[in-house]
Design an enzyme around this catalytic site. Structure first.
Site, PDB file in Angstrom:
ATOM      1  N   LYS A  53      -6.217  -6.783  -8.919  1.00 28.76           N
ATOM      2  CA  LYS A  53      -4.948  -7.191  -9.765  1.00 28.76           C
ATOM      3  C   LYS A  53      -5.152  -8.712 -10.528  1.00 28.76           C
ATOM      4  CE  LYS A  53      -2.221  -4.510  -6.711  1.00 28.76           C
ATOM      5  NZ  LYS A  53      -1.322  -4.543  -5.381  1.00 28.76           N
ATOM      6  N   GLN A  97       1.604  -8.223  -0.713  1.00 27.82           N
ATOM      7  CA  GLN A  97       0.649  -6.911  -0.576  1.00 27.82           C
ATOM      8  C   GLN A  97       0.835  -6.228   0.851  1.00 27.82           C
ATOM      9  OE1 GLN A  97      -1.597  -5.602  -2.638  1.00 27.82           O
ATOM     10  NE2 GLN A  97      -1.594  -3.992  -1.228  1.00 27.82           N
ATOM     11  N   ASP A 120       6.745  -4.721  -8.097  1.00 24.65           N
ATOM     12  CA  ASP A 120       6.255  -3.367  -7.442  1.00 24.65           C
ATOM     13  C   ASP A 120       7.497  -2.613  -7.269  1.00 24.65           C
ATOM     14  OD1 ASP A 120       3.733  -3.491  -6.124  1.00 24.65           O
ATOM     15  OD2 ASP A 120       3.952  -4.622  -4.643  1.00 24.65           O
TER      16      ASP A 120
END
Length: 291
Positions: A53, A97, A120
């Protein structure tokens, strides 16, 4: 022989579009989009994802920040960090995460993220808006799957789509998106899971099979209809002592058995994975424009 759906190639096209947008922002003296990622602990797969990312951010000209916290970080310390990112005007979007260490309540952390910075797309407010077909942050992996189908010119209208898996990150949102009244959508969707009876009977009726079951090579050739489009969301590290890394990546689909029967199939790696990152960056671009 199936046609491979090249997620790397399609994601690169999307990243090029994002790069062009960033260049316009720079030319007009605007602020570069800024994505932050919070990683707790040292899970190998999570570390790989987060680094990918960060590299993608560099590629498109975003600013990025990686916050790496120790495994022993307390829940309240992580919630404090989330609050700091919520309040930081420099950060347009951020992710925490997953998986998180066992002692941290994942949902509590998701709930604490400001919906407009939740790139997200997992905040209840964003998932609720998605259900109502309102403009919102769509979860990155389901968004990536729809883009793969769209950009591969795969007709989904009126097709029988079977989704394996019902997680709130992939299975449930992608089932909603596939049934929507949109060009990439308008499918008749069945959601299957670990309690489904006659699973192979259902999957072998699918024109489009989206597999997010979380078990390596679970879907075998006899479970797939000839000519089906197969989207494999799974990614697993399977021991491979002969390889330098010590592992190889496998999906939820037994590729060698399924590929000869399918009309289109996503490889692992190089299928859905790169699309998740491209979608995450696209969400960050939207967040920066709205803020």
């Amino acid at each position: 022989m199936a046609q491979l759906i090249d997620g790397k190639k399609i994601s690169n096209e999307i990243l090029e579009e994002i790069t062009a947008e960033v260049q316009k922002i720079n030319a007009s003296g605007g602020k570069k989009p800024h994505l932050a990622a919070v990683l707790v602990g040292d899970d190998g797969a999570s570390l790989t994802y987060v680094n990918a990312k960060v590299r993608a951010c560099e590629k498109v000209g975003f600013d990025s920040t990686l916050i790496h916290l120790p495994e022993a970080t307390k829940e309240e310390e992580l919630l404090q960090k989330v609050q700091e990112l919520n309040d930081d005007p420099q950060i347009d979007g951020f992710i925490v995460q997953v998986p998180l260490p066992k002692h941290i309540d994942e949902q509590k952390v998701v709930d604490a993220i400001k919906p407009e910075k939740d790139v997200d797309g997992f905040h209840p407010s964003n998932l609720g808006k998605m259900m109502l077909d309102l403009p919102t942050m769509v979860p990155a992996t389901p968004k990536g799957i729809l883009l793969l189908l769209e950009k591969s010119n795969i007709d989904t209208v009126g097709k029988n789509c079977v989704v394996m898996g019902r997680s709130h990150t992939v299975g449930t949102p992608v089932s909603v998106l596939m049934s929507r009244n949109k060009n990439t959508g308008n499918s008749t969707v069945t959601v299957t899971h670990s309690r489904t009876k006659d699973l192979a009977g259902i999957t072998s009726q699918a024109d489009i099979l989206i597999v997010a079951i979380g078990r390596p090579e679970f879907v075998t050739g006899d479970m797939v209809k000839t000519g089906a489009v197969v989207i494999d969301v799974g990614i697993h590290r399977v021991p491979a002592p002969e390889k330098k890394s010590g592992f190889r990546l496998k999906g939820d689909v037994k590729f060698d058995e399924v590929e000869p029967k399918a009309s289109y199939i996503t490889p692992v790696p190089g299928g859905v994975g790169p699309m998740t990152i491209a979608s995450l960056l696209h969400n960050t671009l939207i967040a920066s424009q709205e803020q």
